[in-house]
Design an enzyme around this catalytic site. Structure first.
Site, PDB file in Angstrom:
ATOM      1  N   GLN A  23       0.840  -1.197   0.000  1.00  0.00           N
ATOM      2  CA  GLN A  23       0.000   0.000   0.000  1.00  0.00           C
ATOM      3  C   GLN A  23       0.881   1.255   0.000  1.00  0.00           C
ATOM      4  O   GLN A  23       1.706   1.446   0.893  1.00  0.00           O
ATOM      5  CB  GLN A  23      -0.928   0.020   1.215  1.00  0.00           C
ATOM      6  CG  GLN A  23      -1.972   1.133   1.120  1.00  0.00           C
ATOM      7  CD  GLN A  23      -2.837   1.223   2.364  1.00  0.00           C
ATOM      8  OE1 GLN A  23      -2.336   1.501   3.443  1.00  0.00           O
ATOM      9  NE2 GLN A  23      -4.127   1.005   2.207  1.00  0.00           N
ATOM     10  N   TYR A  80      -5.942  10.772   4.415  1.00  0.00           N
ATOM     11  CA  TYR A  80      -4.558  11.055   4.054  1.00  0.00           C
ATOM     12  C   TYR A  80      -4.516  11.884   2.771  1.00  0.00           C
ATOM     13  O   TYR A  80      -5.543  12.347   2.283  1.00  0.00           O
ATOM     14  CB  TYR A  80      -3.758   9.753   3.972  1.00  0.00           C
ATOM     15  CG  TYR A  80      -3.705   9.041   5.316  1.00  0.00           C
ATOM     16  CD1 TYR A  80      -3.150   9.683   6.426  1.00  0.00           C
ATOM     17  CD2 TYR A  80      -4.253   7.779   5.497  1.00  0.00           C
ATOM     18  CE1 TYR A  80      -3.122   9.065   7.674  1.00  0.00           C
ATOM     19  CE2 TYR A  80      -4.228   7.158   6.751  1.00  0.00           C
ATOM     20  CZ  TYR A  80      -3.665   7.809   7.833  1.00  0.00           C
ATOM     21  OH  TYR A  80      -3.649   7.211   9.061  1.00  0.00           O
ATOM     22  N   ARG A 130      -7.702   2.149  -2.675  1.00  0.00           N
ATOM     23  CA  ARG A 130      -8.540   2.125  -1.474  1.00  0.00           C
ATOM     24  C   ARG A 130      -9.204   3.479  -1.276  1.00  0.00           C
ATOM     25  O   ARG A 130      -8.533   4.518  -1.312  1.00  0.00           O
ATOM     26  CB  ARG A 130      -7.698   1.788  -0.239  1.00  0.00           C
ATOM     27  CG  ARG A 130      -8.524   1.485   1.009  1.00  0.00           C
ATOM     28  CD  ARG A 130      -7.621   1.329   2.217  1.00  0.00           C
ATOM     29  NE  ARG A 130      -8.202   0.422   3.199  1.00  0.00           N
ATOM     30  CZ  ARG A 130      -7.741   0.257   4.438  1.00  0.00           C
ATOM     31  NH1 ARG A 130      -6.689   0.949   4.841  1.00  0.00           N
ATOM     32  NH2 ARG A 130      -8.313  -0.578   5.272  1.00  0.00           N
ATOM     33  N   GLY A 166      -9.144  -6.903   8.943  1.00  0.00           N
ATOM     34  CA  GLY A 166      -8.027  -6.179   9.531  1.00  0.00           C
ATOM     35  C   GLY A 166      -7.623  -6.759  10.867  1.00  0.00           C
ATOM     36  O   GLY A 166      -6.826  -7.691  10.947  1.00  0.00           O
ATOM     37  N   ARG A 167      -8.198  -6.234  11.935  1.00  0.00           N
ATOM     38  CA  ARG A 167      -7.777  -6.635  13.279  1.00  0.00           C
ATOM     39  C   ARG A 167      -7.839  -8.130  13.551  1.00  0.00           C
ATOM     40  O   ARG A 167      -6.984  -8.637  14.286  1.00  0.00           O
ATOM     41  CB  ARG A 167      -8.589  -5.860  14.326  1.00  0.00           C
ATOM     42  CG  ARG A 167      -8.238  -4.377  14.346  1.00  0.00           C
ATOM     43  CD  ARG A 167      -8.759  -3.672  15.562  1.00  0.00           C
ATOM     44  NE  ARG A 167      -8.277  -2.294  15.612  1.00  0.00           N
ATOM     45  CZ  ARG A 167      -8.309  -1.530  16.686  1.00  0.00           C
ATOM     46  NH1 ARG A 167      -8.791  -2.006  17.810  1.00  0.00           N
ATOM     47  NH2 ARG A 167      -7.844  -0.300  16.649  1.00  0.00           N
TER      48      ARG A 167
END
Length: 381
Positions: A119, A200, A247, A337-338
């Site tokens: 990424q 971002y 993304r 993810g987690r």
């Protein structure tokens, strides 16, 4: 009572197990030129274990190899330049030393039968002068201070008002992405993901809360999307569209960001991205790391139908949600993810409806092997 409850629980487990056996969630699929072992994706996860000079840590190869049963690993967000760095202990992809370190990781993942994308990340205003070279201000579309704190060597400190990029600097930003894409190829990755989400830099340009420019990169939706499309063109020139994903997080307020008309904005973005024939669109459904609720008037499936590549869904997915997404074809791939933090063998645990380990919040960011490569797999436990 106990016996009845146990029988009911076992029956529910058996039903779910039957669903996993029949679902193509666990079957091979094609991603551009790559064949993936399944449709389960390890989402990019910042773990803050890079070494000095933003070099990936020595334990990273083992960490990713442990999780190589995912159909696709998207490696942690990686800054494309020193300017793109927003947090301490995050890795880069702008120096030869970083490329060499990542090459060891990709070689190890490939030897384990896995596939791995990188990424590409520029944080923009979500940074601090203490993290920037020579104490420079973070850069952004406009000089608007974000809420929140930066994680620095001095701990958490308030964010600052960034410097607005000059129009003449846009070409340099695009070149940072192009060089990072070339470096990712040299490091042996199977492809790259452009990070245009979570508040971002590229997301900052897209949203009208953070982009109040009056030049060719601000104002209209077409202008606000210009930098993202220029970056995408540069990355695709390096990799080809069939090895590039992107993304987005249309509804997320993460990074103190928002837009007055996200449906119109992201509909335009997706329509324009189609010209690059990207391999997937990775969408955060709802608020990043938070609620999955989608407000009235916004339909993520419109974006899925518009996009001419594969649709990767993310945000709070568990086994049942993932199975449902494939059953009704609302997603081609599902990113977790987690759950991957504490479950290196997450794919097998989901396939067999086994219980999941719980991640330790104290070891998520920074540190060494503890909470990084020592979570037990099913066989070990």
């Amino acid at each position: 009572m106990t016996s009845s409850m146990t029988t009911s629980s076992t029956a529910a487990h058996d039903v779910t197990l039957a669903h996993t056996a029949s679902s193509d969630l666990f079957k091979p699929m094609q991603l551009g030129p790559l064949q993936l072992a399944n449709r389960i994706v390890m989402a990019p996860l910042t773990r803050s274990r890079a070494k000095e000079d933003d070099i990936p840590g020595d334990l990273a190869a083992e960490y990713y190899v442990q999780r190589a049963s995912a159909g696709l690993i998207i490696a942690e967000a990686t800054q494309i330049s020193p300017q793109g760095k927003g947090y301490i202990l995050t890795p880069g992809i702008y120096s030869s030393e970083q490329v060499q370190a990542w090459k060891k990781i990709t070689d190890a993942v490939h030897a384990a039968g896995g596939k791995i994308f990188l990424q590409l990340w520029h944080v923009g205003r979500i940074s601090h002068p203490s993290i920037q070279i020579d104490g420079a201000l973070p850069v952004a579309p406009s000089a608007i201070k974000p809420e929140g704190q930066s994680y620095t060597d001095e701990g958490f400190v308030p964010m600052v008002t960034p410097r607005a990029l000059e129009t003449s600097e846009m070409a340099s930003i695009v070149e940072q992405y192009r060089t990072a894409a070339q470096n990712a190829k040299a490091a042996g990755f199977d492809g790259v993901e452009i990070h245009a989400a979570n508040g971002y830099l590229l997301d900052q340009f897209l949203r009208d809360k953070t982009n109040q420019r009056t030049d060719a990169y601000g104002g209209s939706i077409e202008n606000r999307a210009r930098l993202l499309l220029e970056v995408t063109a540069a990355v695709v020139q390096v990799w080809g569209g069939d090895r590039v994903g992107i993304r987005i997080s249309p509804l997320s307020a993460f990074g103190d960001i928002s837009d007055s008309n996200p449906q119109a904005l992201f509909t335009y973005v997706v329509e324009q991205l189609n010209s690059f024939n990207l391999v997937y669109l990775h969408a955060i459904e709802g608020d990043t790391g938070g609620a999955r609720e989608v407000p009235g008037g916004f339909d993520l499936q419109i974006l899925r139908r518009l996009f001419n590549g594969l649709y990767m869904a993310n945000n709070g997915y568990d086994l049942n949600l993932a199975l449902a997404a494939r059953n009704d074809n609302s997603a081609d791939m599902v990113a977790f993810g987690r759950p991957f933090i504490a479950n290196p063998d997450l794919v097998e645990r989901l396939r067999t409806v086994a219980p999941l380990n719980t991640p330790d919040p104290a070891t998520m960011y920074g540190g060494g092997a503890g909470g990084y490569i020592d979570y037990p797999a099913l066989k070990a436990s």
